[in-house]
Scaffold this active site. Structure first.
Site: not given
Length: 461
Positions: A163, A196
């Site tokens: 996650e 990211c």
């Protein structure tokens, strides 16, 4: 199988094979040759996997990797050397230093969005630090890339998924420059939003929201043409499950820009959503796709409050020409990293540590920071057998005089014996000695002249 990989790495570490600097440099150079030789194959594989432009892979992953390796090779001897630290009066004749040493066997789990950079950059630091790595690559996410990866590197391919908790955001207090809209649009939609440190959302004042949307629309037309789906520079979502997840985030919203999709190609158009409530589902998890929500705030104070009451983000991007606004955002917020008037560029500097804070991540890497992360910084004190009279004050029986001596030595300011201090001290000493010799010579010459003049005057009389 996994335990065998770890055991083999531990056995390698215990042999000491990975410790010599020569071995580390050899491994780093071999890694660099592999990247150079296989650049074309790597770019082609990522084009097949996520439709990434063949020009983007070198720019986004491989050039940075090569720079990282070159830096490690050139600086390794310096990084691994003992680091002298300050001494006290008690240790003035001793060796006091910090010695970086290999931390031990480490596990590197690669990420699928930038598989080569995010797997091999930590690997560079691990090799440089002398720690045998066990590398795991997310097999289920790539087919073509995994084939090259498994053939090229001795690593374990595993189906791993975690996650994500990090958030990345913009704050905009003005939006009048073409530079702003290009940098923002590129940072969000490159790699189809699967970066990211791509921004998760924009905070802006309501008065400029429509200008932001229009600026992004114009830039998307400039970047990808009227149909991003047919552009060779626009990517695709990594797999069907992530495609469904991203599309579900749009439920209940009308896109101000974009919103089109094609499940058969895992295509989602660059999409902007206006007036998103702070507690909407879009704002509760990392999007990791080409959706860009806009949340309006009233002013800088409101933006700072919005940021501060949430978990610390991995990256913060501030776009403003107002130096006071920039100063406040830097001083009154915190994040893993921050870039002002651009996006993601702090990641490209291996002189800056990259990492999160709190929920957005722990640790740091890039350049020397990776080496330090994979090293144990061992405190070393090698005592001299001399100066025992100084140590006598520590030994029983104790009395007031001994206690006073111990207190005096412990309160003495630390003395810096680092290499730079030595150089400056030596330079100052040489300069002072030269100055002393010069002054002495001048005085002697002057004294000799006075004596001569006096003798001549006496004779003349």
């Amino acid at each position: 199988m996994e335990m065998q990989v770890v055991q083999r790495a531990r056995e390698t570490f215990l042999t000491g094979r990975s410790r010599p600097l020569e071995f580390r440099v050899q491994q780093l150079k071999s890694l660099q040759r592999m990247i150079t030789d296989r650049q074309g194959e790597i770019a082609t594989a990522l084009k097949q996997d996520i439709n990434r432009s063949q020009y983007d892979t070198p720019l986004l992953e491989l050039i940075g990797l090569e720079n990282e390796i070159s830096l490690a090779v050139s600086k390794l001897a310096q990084w691994a050397a003992p680091r002298p630290v300050e001494k006290s009066l008690l240790t003035i004749s001793d060796q006091v230093y910090i010695q970086p040493e290999p931390l031990g066997v480490v596990l590197i789990i690669g990420a699928w969005n930038y598989p080569w950079a995010l797997t091999l950059q930590p690997l560079v630091g691990a090799i440089a630090a002398g720690t045998p790595p066990c590398s795991f690559f997310p097999l289920f996410l790539f087919f073509h890339s995994c084939v090259i990866f498994s053939v090229t590197l001795d690593c374990k391919l595993a189906c791993i998924e975690t996650e994500t908790f990090s958030r990345y955001l913009f704050y905009l207090c003005d939006f009048g420059l073409c530079v702003h809209r290009r940098r923002i649009t590129w940072g969000k939609f490159v790699n189809c939003g699967q970066t990211c440190i791509a921004p998760d959302y924009i905070l802006c004042e309501s008065s400029i929201q429509n200008r932001v949307v229009e600026g992004i629309r114009q830039t998307l037309l400039e970047f990808y043409g009227p149909d991003p789906k047919s552009s060779p520079d626009y990517g695709r979502i990594i797999n069907q499950r992530h495609f469904n997840r991203v599309m579900a985030l749009l439920d209940g919203y009308t896109a101000a820009l974009g919103g089109q999709s094609d499940a058969s190609q895992r295509y989602i158009a660059p999409t902007v959503v206006k007036d998103v409530p702070p507690h909407a589902r879009l704002m509760q998890e990392e999007i990791f796709g080409p959706l860009l929500p806009i949340v309006t705030v009233s002013d800088v104070d409101d933006a700072i409050h919005f940021i501060s009451e949430r978990e610390k983000p991995l990256a913060l991007y501030v776009f403003s020409s107002n130096k006071k606004v920039i100063k406040r955002m830097l001083a009154e917020t915190t994040s893993g990293g921050v870039t002002v008037n651009d996006v993601m560029m702090h990641y490209t500097l291996n002189s800056l540590p990259f990492g999160g804070v709190g929920q957005s991540g722990t640790g740091r890497y890039h350049g020397k920071h990776t080496f330090d992360q994979f090293s144990h910084h061992r405190a070393c004190l090698v005592k001299s057998l001399g100066m025992e009279e100084v140590n006598m004050a520590w030994y029983p029986p104790q009395n007031r005089q001994k206690a006073h001596r111990v207190r005096l030595t412990m309160r003495t300011p630390l003395v810096d014996f680092s290499r730079k201090t030595y150089i400056w001290a030596l330079t100052a000493t040489v300069f002072a000695f030269g100055l002393l010799v010069t002054l002495t010579a001048i005085l002697l010459i002057a004294g000799g002249l006075n004596c001569t003049c006096w003798r001549v005057w006496q004779i003349w009389r």
